[in-house]
Design a protein around this motif. Structure first.
Motif, PDB file in Angstrom:
ATOM      1  N   GLY B 340      13.945  68.651 100.993  1.00 12.48           N
ATOM      2  CA  GLY B 340      14.752  68.426 102.193  1.00 12.48           C
ATOM      3  C   GLY B 340      15.678  67.190 101.951  1.00 12.48           C
ATOM      4  N   SER B 341      15.138  66.267 101.212  1.00 16.74           N
ATOM      5  CA  SER B 341      16.027  65.067 100.823  1.00 16.74           C
ATOM      6  C   SER B 341      16.864  65.397  99.684  1.00 16.74           C
ATOM      7  N   LEU B 342      17.152  66.271  99.132  1.00 18.95           N
ATOM      8  CA  LEU B 342      17.864  66.525  97.775  1.00 18.95           C
ATOM      9  C   LEU B 342      19.280  66.402  98.005  1.00 18.95           C
ATOM     10  N   LEU B 343      19.807  65.321  97.169  1.00 24.74           N
ATOM     11  CA  LEU B 343      21.318  65.117  97.320  1.00 24.74           C
ATOM     12  C   LEU B 343      22.054  66.021  96.251  1.00 24.74           C
ATOM     13  N   LEU B 344      21.494  66.272  94.958  1.00 23.55           N
ATOM     14  CA  LEU B 344      22.058  66.745  94.005  1.00 23.55           C
ATOM     15  C   LEU B 344      21.126  67.485  93.330  1.00 23.55           C
ATOM     16  N   PRO B 345      21.267  68.747  92.930  1.00 18.29           N
ATOM     17  CA  PRO B 345      20.173  69.688  92.128  1.00 18.29           C
ATOM     18  C   PRO B 345      20.465  69.273  90.736  1.00 18.29           C
ATOM     19  N   PRO B 346      19.203  69.738  90.018  1.00 23.03           N
ATOM     20  CA  PRO B 346      19.273  69.277  88.455  1.00 23.03           C
ATOM     21  C   PRO B 346      20.770  69.405  87.970  1.00 23.03           C
ATOM     22  N   ALA B 347      21.409  68.477  87.518  1.00 22.78           N
ATOM     23  CA  ALA B 347      22.861  68.463  87.140  1.00 22.78           C
ATOM     24  C   ALA B 347      23.056  67.314  85.927  1.00 22.78           C
ATOM     25  N   PRO B 348      23.963  67.268  85.331  1.00 21.98           N
ATOM     26  CA  PRO B 348      24.081  66.328  84.053  1.00 21.98           C
ATOM     27  C   PRO B 348      23.902  65.022  84.808  1.00 21.98           C
ATOM     28  N   ARG B 349      23.171  63.874  84.071  1.00 23.06           N
ATOM     29  CA  ARG B 349      22.914  62.891  84.498  1.00 23.06           C
ATOM     30  C   ARG B 349      24.147  61.894  85.023  1.00 23.06           C
ATOM     31  N   ALA B 350      25.066  62.172  84.494  1.00 25.34           N
ATOM     32  CA  ALA B 350      26.301  61.440  84.703  1.00 25.34           C
ATOM     33  C   ALA B 350      26.547  61.941  86.143  1.00 25.34           C
ATOM     34  N   ALA B 351      26.523  63.255  86.563  1.00 24.43           N
ATOM     35  CA  ALA B 351      27.126  63.587  87.856  1.00 24.43           C
ATOM     36  C   ALA B 351      25.891  62.883  88.827  1.00 24.43           C
ATOM     37  N   ALA B 352      24.687  62.937  88.578  1.00 25.13           N
ATOM     38  CA  ALA B 352      24.117  62.308  89.675  1.00 25.13           C
ATOM     39  C   ALA B 352      24.248  60.954  89.707  1.00 25.13           C
ATOM     40  N   VAL B 353      24.727  60.185  88.777  1.00 21.65           N
ATOM     41  CA  VAL B 353      24.919  58.753  88.602  1.00 21.65           C
ATOM     42  C   VAL B 353      26.091  58.468  89.684  1.00 21.65           C
ATOM     43  N   SER B 354      27.346  59.490  89.423  1.00 21.27           N
ATOM     44  CA  SER B 354      28.393  59.300  90.299  1.00 21.27           C
ATOM     45  C   SER B 354      28.112  59.631  91.769  1.00 21.27           C
ATOM     46  N   VAL B 355      27.460  60.519  92.098  1.00 23.57           N
ATOM     47  CA  VAL B 355      27.171  60.930  93.494  1.00 23.57           C
ATOM     48  C   VAL B 355      26.293  59.838  94.245  1.00 23.57           C
ATOM     49  N   ALA B 356      25.496  59.366  93.353  1.00 24.14           N
ATOM     50  CA  ALA B 356      24.575  58.260  93.682  1.00 24.14           C
ATOM     51  C   ALA B 356      25.634  57.085  94.286  1.00 24.14           C
ATOM     52  N   ARG B 357      26.471  56.782  93.490  1.00 26.93           N
ATOM     53  CA  ARG B 357      27.486  55.706  93.723  1.00 26.93           C
ATOM     54  C   ARG B 357      28.146  56.148  94.924  1.00 26.93           C
ATOM     55  N   LEU B 358      28.591  57.154  95.101  1.00 25.44           N
ATOM     56  CA  LEU B 358      29.600  57.466  96.291  1.00 25.44           C
ATOM     57  C   LEU B 358      28.542  57.519  97.547  1.00 25.44           C
ATOM     58  N   VAL B 359      27.330  58.075  97.515  1.00 21.40           N
ATOM     59  CA  VAL B 359      26.522  57.951  98.683  1.00 21.40           C
ATOM     60  C   VAL B 359      25.847  56.622  99.108  1.00 21.40           C
ATOM     61  N   LEU B 360      25.744  55.856  98.091  1.00 15.06           N
ATOM     62  CA  LEU B 360      24.996  54.579  98.609  1.00 15.06           C
ATOM     63  C   LEU B 360      25.979  53.626  99.192  1.00 15.06           C
ATOM     64  N   PRO B 361      25.357  53.077 100.302  1.00 14.83           N
ATOM     65  CA  PRO B 361      26.274  52.182 101.296  1.00 14.83           C
ATOM     66  C   PRO B 361      26.532  50.898 100.169  1.00 14.83           C
ATOM     67  N   SER B 362      27.679  50.661 100.532  1.00 14.83           N
ATOM     68  CA  SER B 362      28.049  49.513  99.535  1.00 14.83           C
ATOM     69  C   SER B 362      27.596  48.221 100.380  1.00 14.83           C
ATOM     70  N   VAL B 363      26.838  47.468  99.722  1.00 19.28           N
ATOM     71  CA  VAL B 363      26.261  46.243 100.604  1.00 19.28           C
ATOM     72  C   VAL B 363      27.246  45.127 100.280  1.00 19.28           C
ATOM     73  N   ALA B 364      27.304  44.176 101.485  1.00 15.81           N
ATOM     74  CA  ALA B 364      28.327  43.184 101.319  1.00 15.81           C
ATOM     75  C   ALA B 364      28.031  42.249 100.239  1.00 15.81           C
ATOM     76  N   GLY B 365      29.172  41.874  99.497  1.00 15.72           N
ATOM     77  CA  GLY B 365      29.126  40.965  98.442  1.00 15.72           C
ATOM     78  C   GLY B 365      28.804  41.711  97.166  1.00 15.72           C
ATOM     79  N   ALA B 366      28.788  43.064  97.109  1.00 18.13           N
ATOM     80  CA  ALA B 366      28.404  43.698  95.883  1.00 18.13           C
ATOM     81  C   ALA B 366      29.695  43.963  95.173  1.00 18.13           C
TER      82      ALA B 366
END
Lengths: 167, 531
Positions: B340-366
């Motif tokens: 249920g919590s899947l955000l990206l099925p098994p995919a190239p690592r680079a794709a997972a990384v870039s999706v993670a960057r898009l999804v994670l809320p950017s914290v102030a000061g980052a």
């Protein structure tokens, strides 16, 4: 040295807790010993195991039990400590494996006090503080009843004072 | 609009089409028994068959009763479900506690245009009673419900009052149906055909092997089918037993590998086909996927506390990874919530990384620099003491197994190849221990606590520090001797607690103090060599 370390929480638990822990451990060992004796009686003709093996097993269990019942409560009593400030609850527990748990009072969801049958005999109580995380309930066991009641009242009061849904 | 307001306050029933689905589902579930009945016929069967038929009939009746006893409604403040035949029960969830909505349609549901809705809340997670499940609504109703529950856009009441002034502003008006406002959603990821190459490496086919084996065994036991008398099985067995032992092993391994690969790939395509991850303007993430069984999961972004990048060994070998959300309302990989919590099925690592960057809320000061992203940032290793501990633990377990096998060989006549194999695997244990150490790492970067562990299934979790509730610091006797500790950040999201294993005690305290500023300060003192 500029390396900060965690100090122990301020309060010790009740001295009676030593007897409570010893009694609890002893009961567990007695059940095991009773099972072993029952097996020895049922297997008196020595068909499954020779009688000497049975006796050896009993002796080993008894020695381990005595060691556990005498050492564990004392060790545990030295480790178990707790502290509740207006901002956080902090406990230290365990003996062989020790653990510190810290949770902010602002995230407290429930404060329960419980007295099991054995704890009743020793006039003890434990206090469990839960947060929104299932991984972080903080349990202070072996408190005397008055301290437990005071701790519950104190924590409930401060937890109510802070708003938010604590998730 | 007025009509909608009225219907939300009356108790609604599930779709009557479920009366068709329930009997069918039960029959499918009992298929092996019934098939066995067909194959064996009534000649050899005794009372057992009658019982299984009676059981199926009872389940069908119970399933249909469920439709008559379940009703639900959505009031301005609450979602309520009434259910139960003998014990009537009303589950009430405040609407502002709704964190996720999971809409699943199995094949049969889809044929009849239905969908199952599951509502995840933050607080009831621990006590399972609070879980809201509506099985099933019409697809349109389910989609509407999802929008109603999660898309509480602040702009909506204003537009509603201009359209129909009579509508009560306290009742959350219906947002436009999903899909009708394409401008409001941005696509973050979409399934690519070439990702199918990761299918064989997911090993999900092993489950299929288990299911097939279970099906066959039930068929054999309940249908009294003697496999030895079935022609093709006999033939295969004769051919198989004519080979030498090494050849037999090689054949079994080969057949298994081919079967699991094919099944895994098929499973991958069926589960993740049409995968899409979108972000909606109302602050939700939306995952849709599946070819046969479709699944649509909506996660409130405000409650997203982090992500988990998992790389099982095989997937890691081909530079793949999968991405899951760490969020309140969805427990990672448990029961029906699995995946249920899947955000990206098994995919190239680079794709997972870039999706993670898009999804994670950017914290102030980052900073927005690539290096600062919690999923790519360098991790601090845990040092030689942790390395030694990996080896002692790995070899400790291995030695125990070896000793047990030796003892069994000596006293119980176990064939000697068992312990010889175990002994031959000793170098492999060293590799495993070394890799487990290599995986260990942690960091505190741009408002996230990052921890990584594991070898056979390596995981890297980035948890937002704001989502950390408290800390557990655990030290066993041996860890105390090595001045190590296992730090657990407790949280309401995901697995409820994430560990930084075997980290130096001073470093653990530094992490905890920096992760939740102020919480630890009253309890910290300057070190005076505490043993």
């Amino acid at each position: 040295m500029d390396t900060p370390t965690l100090r122990s929480p301020q309060h010790r638990v009740s001295r009676t807790a030593v007897w409570y822990w010893a009694a609890r451990a002893a009961l567990g060992w007695l059940v095991l010993l009773a099972a072993q004796v029952a097996w020895l009686v049922a297997d008196s003709d020595g068909s499954a195991l020779p009688v000497t093996a049975h006796v050896a097993g009993l002796v080993v269990t008894a020695v381990v039990a005595v060691a556990h019942v005498t050492v564990m409560p004392q060790w545990r009593y030295r480790v178990h400590r707790w502290e509740a400030t207006s901002a956080a609850v902090f406990t230290q527990s365990g003996w062989f494996k020790q653990e510190w748990r810290i949770a902010p009072v602002s995230r407290i969801q429930t404060v329960d006090s419980e007295r099991g049958p054995l704890e009743q005999i020793f006039r003890l109580a434990n206090v469990t503080v839960t947060t929104a995380s299932a991984a972080g309930p903080i349990k202070v066991s072996g408190l005397d009843r008055d301290t437990a009641q005071r701790l519950v009242a104190e924590l409930t009061a401060t937890a109510q004072a802070t708003a938010g849904d604590a998730t | 609009m007025i009509d909608v307001v009225e219907t939300t306050l009356t108790w609604r029933r599930l779709s009557p089409r479920m009366l068709v689905i329930h009997p069918f589902q039960e029959v499918v579930r009992a298929a092996p028994a019934l098939l066995g009945l067909l194959v064996a016929g009534s000649s050899s069967g005794g009372q057992g068959h009658l019982w299984s038929v009676a059981g199926v009939a009872l389940m069908v009746v119970l399933g249909m009763l469920r439709w008559f006893t379940t009703t639900y409604r959505i009031t301005p403040e609450h979602v309520q479900v009434r259910r139960g035949l003998l014990t009537r029960k009303v589950v009430t969830v405040p609407r502002d506690r709704v964190r996720t909505v999971d809409v699943t349609s199995h094949v049969l549901h889809r044929v009849l245009g239905l969908a199952r809705v599951e509502v995840g809340t933050g607080t009831s997670e621990r006590r399972h009673e609070g879980r809201l499940k509506l099985d099933a609504l019409t697809a349109a109703e389910a989609a509407r419900l999802r929008v109603e529950l999660l898309h509480r856009s602040p702009a909506a009441p204003a537009t509603a009052s201009t359209v129909s002034p009579t509508a009560s502003p306290t009742v959350s008006p219906l947002a436009p149906p999903a899909g009708s406002t394409p401008a409001a959603e941005t696509e973050l990821a979409r399934m690519r055909p070439e990702w199918v190459r990761f299918g064989p490496f997911t090993m999900s086919g092993l489950v299929t092997v288990g299911v097939v084996a279970g099906f066959v065994s039930r068929l054999v036991s309940e249908g009294n089918v003697d496999l030895g008398r079935v022609g093709p099985v006999q033939e295969t067995w004769r051919w198989f037993s004519a080979m030498s032992l090494p050849l037999e092993i090689a054949t079994v391994v080969l057949v298994l590998v081919v079967f699991v690969s094919v099944a895994s790939t098929l499973g991958y395509v069926l589960a993740f086909g049409n995968f899409r991850l979108t972000r909606h303007a109302e602050g939700t993430l939306h995952v849709t996927r599946g070819l046969l069984t479709t699944r649509a999961i909506t996660i409130e972004e405000r409650r997203l506390r982090g992500v988990e990048v998992s790389e099982p060994l095989l997937l890691r070998a081909v530079r793949g990874a999968r991405l899951s959300a760490v969020t309140t309302g969805l427990r990672a990989a448990q029961g029906s919530q699995r995946g249920g919590s899947l955000l990206l099925p098994p995919a190239p690592r680079a794709a997972a990384v870039s999706v993670a960057r898009l999804v994670l809320p950017s914290v102030a000061g980052a900073s927005s620099a690539w290096e600062a992203s919690p999923v790519t940032a360098d991790l601090t290793a845990h040092g030689p003491a942790a390395l030694r501990r990996r080896f002692t633990r790995a070899y400790g377990v291995h030695a125990l197994v070896l000793a047990a096998l030796l003892a069994l060989w000596w006293w119980a006549g176990l064939p000697s190849w068992t312990w010889l194999t175990a002994a031959a695997l000793l170098p492999l244990t060293a590799l495993l221990a070394a890799d487990r150490y290599r995986s260990l790492g942690h960091a505190l970067t741009s408002g996230y606590l990052v921890t990584r562990w594991g070898s056979l299934a390596r995981r890297r979790v980035a948890l937002e520090c704001d989502g950390v509730i408290g800390w557990n610091i655990e030290r066993s006797f041996f860890q105390r001797r090595a001045r190590l500790a296992t730090l657990t950040a407790t949280t309401a999201a995901g697995k409820q607690g994430y560990q930084v294993r075997d980290v130096d005690l001073t470093e653990a305290l530094r992490l905890a103090a920096a992760g939740t500023p102020g919480l630890l300060d009253p309890f910290l003192v300057e070190a005076q060599h505490v043993s």
